[in-house]
Motif scaffolding. Sequence first.
Motif, mmCIF file in Angstrom:
data_model
loop_
_atom_site.group_PDB
_atom_site.id
_atom_site.type_symbol
_atom_site.label_atom_id
_atom_site.label_comp_id
_atom_site.label_asym_id
_atom_site.label_seq_id
_atom_site.Cartn_x
_atom_site.Cartn_y
_atom_site.Cartn_z
ATOM 1 N N PRO A 88 0.667 -1.130 -0.118
ATOM 2 C CA PRO A 88 0.057 0.056 0.110
ATOM 3 C C PRO A 88 0.758 1.355 -0.085
ATOM 4 C CG PRO A 88 -0.931 -1.836 1.530
ATOM 5 C CD PRO A 88 0.379 -2.133 1.028
ATOM 6 N N SER A 89 1.927 1.310 0.786
ATOM 7 C CA SER A 89 2.675 2.374 0.764
ATOM 8 C C SER A 89 3.480 2.864 -0.544
ATOM 9 C CB SER A 89 4.086 2.270 1.852
ATOM 10 O OG SER A 89 4.820 1.096 1.487
ATOM 11 N N ALA A 90 3.356 1.583 -1.527
ATOM 12 C CA ALA A 90 4.133 2.050 -2.995
ATOM 13 C C ALA A 90 2.832 2.264 -3.829
ATOM 14 C CB ALA A 90 4.823 0.616 -3.324
ATOM 15 N N GLY A 91 1.786 2.185 -3.481
ATOM 16 C CA GLY A 91 0.645 2.482 -4.269
ATOM 17 C C GLY A 91 -0.395 1.234 -4.670
ATOM 18 N N GLY A 92 -0.007 0.102 -3.824
ATOM 19 C CA GLY A 92 -0.790 -1.040 -4.178
ATOM 20 C C GLY A 92 -2.193 -0.881 -3.761
ATOM 21 N N VAL A 93 -2.918 -1.524 -4.469
ATOM 22 C CA VAL A 93 -4.518 -1.482 -4.529
ATOM 23 C C VAL A 93 -5.267 -2.793 -4.441
ATOM 24 C CG1 VAL A 93 -6.792 -0.737 -5.521
ATOM 25 C CG2 VAL A 93 -4.396 0.493 -5.751
ATOM 26 N N VAL A 94 -6.007 -2.903 -3.128
ATOM 27 C CA VAL A 94 -6.642 -4.168 -2.848
ATOM 28 C C VAL A 94 -7.326 -4.445 -3.868
ATOM 29 C CG1 VAL A 94 -8.432 -2.930 -1.467
ATOM 30 C CG2 VAL A 94 -7.860 -5.399 -1.010
ATOM 31 N N GLY A 95 -7.333 -5.784 -4.224
ATOM 32 C CA GLY A 95 -8.207 -6.204 -5.403
ATOM 33 C C GLY A 95 -7.543 -6.281 -6.739
ATOM 34 N N GLU A 96 -6.374 -5.362 -6.777
ATOM 35 C CA GLU A 96 -5.659 -5.379 -8.112
ATOM 36 C C GLU A 96 -4.097 -6.036 -7.915
ATOM 37 O OE1 GLU A 96 -5.820 -1.513 -9.802
ATOM 38 O OE2 GLU A 96 -7.813 -1.243 -9.740
ATOM 39 N N ASP A 97 -3.536 -5.266 -6.561
ATOM 40 C CA ASP A 97 -2.067 -5.891 -6.392
ATOM 41 C C ASP A 97 -2.170 -6.894 -5.249
ATOM 42 O OD1 ASP A 97 -1.219 -3.790 -8.354
ATOM 43 O OD2 ASP A 97 -2.073 -2.297 -6.814
ATOM 44 N N TYR A 98 -2.985 -6.929 -4.477
ATOM 45 C CA TYR A 98 -3.179 -8.009 -3.335
ATOM 46 C C TYR A 98 -4.640 -8.368 -3.029
ATOM 47 C CZ TYR A 98 -3.782 -4.202 0.177
ATOM 48 O OH TYR A 98 -4.513 -3.020 0.681
ATOM 49 N N ARG A 99 -4.763 -9.401 -2.638
ATOM 50 C CA ARG A 99 -6.236 -9.869 -2.246
ATOM 51 C C ARG A 99 -5.843 -10.759 -0.930
ATOM 52 N NH1 ARG A 99 -10.399 -9.699 -5.565
ATOM 53 N NH2 ARG A 99 -10.238 -8.844 -7.802
ATOM 54 N N TYR A 100 -7.058 -10.638 -0.119
ATOM 55 C CA TYR A 100 -6.957 -11.657 1.115
ATOM 56 C C TYR A 100 -8.531 -12.154 1.341
ATOM 57 C CZ TYR A 100 -8.548 -7.100 2.973
ATOM 58 O OH TYR A 100 -9.213 -5.947 3.258
ATOM 59 N N VAL A 101 -8.253 -12.967 2.292
ATOM 60 C CA VAL A 101 -9.543 -13.618 2.777
ATOM 61 C C VAL A 101 -10.359 -12.482 3.467
ATOM 62 C CG1 VAL A 101 -10.586 -15.665 4.108
ATOM 63 C CG2 VAL A 101 -8.539 -15.807 2.691
ATOM 64 N N PRO A 102 -11.602 -12.424 3.011
ATOM 65 C CA PRO A 102 -12.386 -11.465 4.038
ATOM 66 C C PRO A 102 -12.884 -12.027 5.473
ATOM 67 C CG PRO A 102 -13.592 -12.407 2.376
ATOM 68 C CD PRO A 102 -12.474 -12.882 1.875
ATOM 69 N N ASP A 103 -13.019 -11.142 6.376
ATOM 70 C CA ASP A 103 -13.327 -11.436 7.782
ATOM 71 C C ASP A 103 -13.895 -10.322 8.334
ATOM 72 O OD1 ASP A 103 -13.946 -13.152 9.928
ATOM 73 O OD2 ASP A 103 -11.977 -14.035 10.175
#
Length: 374
Positions: A88-103
């Motif tokens: 995120p500090s480098a501009g990463g966006v959830v859903g595009e650059d990283y994904r994780y299990v929702p909770d």
Amino acid sequence: MKRLSLRLSAAAVVLALTAAGAVVAAAPAWAAGTVTVTGPQGTASADAEYATDVTVSGSGFQSIPNGFGGVYVLFGWVDDPEGGSWRPSAGGVVGEDYRYVPDAESAENNGYQRFLAFPGSQTESAANGVLGADGSWSVTMVIPGAVFESHDRDGRVSEVDCRTVTCGIITIGAHGVKNANNETFTPVSFAGAAEAPSEAASAPAEGSAGAVRVGVESASVAAGTSIVFTGQGFTPGEQVVASLDGGLTAVGPLTSGAQGEVAAALPVPREIRDGTHLLTLRGAGSGAVAEAEVTVSGGSAAASVSDESTAPTWVLVLLLACIALATALVVTSIVTAVVRARSRRRARRAETATPVPEEAAIPVPERATAGVSS
């Protein structure tokens, strides 16, 4: 002598700067923390088909006393594990650059993600743990399996298959605070998951699972509470994700039981419009979908124009009555004015047609002449 003093002073300055440079070189900038994942086999591995409990420990993280935020510990995938562009500090966006299990972002969730608060933070009560002063921490987590579903910022659901991409433990700054010092990715391997099965092999046999269905504890809930639900008919051991309105809020993946059943509570945000909303349960392996409608009240979101209810009938009747009364008053005023104007004109005509009688002359009596005596 003066020149010698100046040279000695210059030499001292050079030596001081050199020593300072050496100290700076010897003390590296705050390094990103390191994470260790320990599964049942003592390694950073998990079962490809079933949920696995693991212990996740960290050291060297930046601990900010009384600081806002903290650290999220997640299980998911990043697109650039080596380069770090996912951060995120480098501009990463959830859903595009990283994904994780929702909770659920609460202390009482399903264990798919954890929240670590800074020491002395106001959010300690909602955290799963607190960072030590030296930046160390340890939590237990649940890895749901090699395949999971996640949501992007727009609520779109995507499936991640860790048998074809690299997945692992992700740490990022919590509550929207971007902190490069606390952003890490630690790969996790899956036993017997070297190759993803073909589509034909992964599809469940026809008739292996009955029709999926979902039931809710209550068809009407208040905003800020939870929708307690159960699901049935999914493939045993399958991962199931529950969402509201296609991603407004979600919980899971939930691992179905031996009879294909799941049960959980889906939090309802306070910032939601009142009315009917759609609860959806979706199986990751079978693709089976079950839906149920739930009515929510007490939400703080303003309803859109299309959502506004029509005015009650009595309001319309009252409005029409007021309009009719106002119209009658206007007509009455106009008629009264016309009648009065006509009356005044008739009175003026009558005064003009009637002659005014002349005034009768008033006889003046003659004054008697008195006789003169001789």
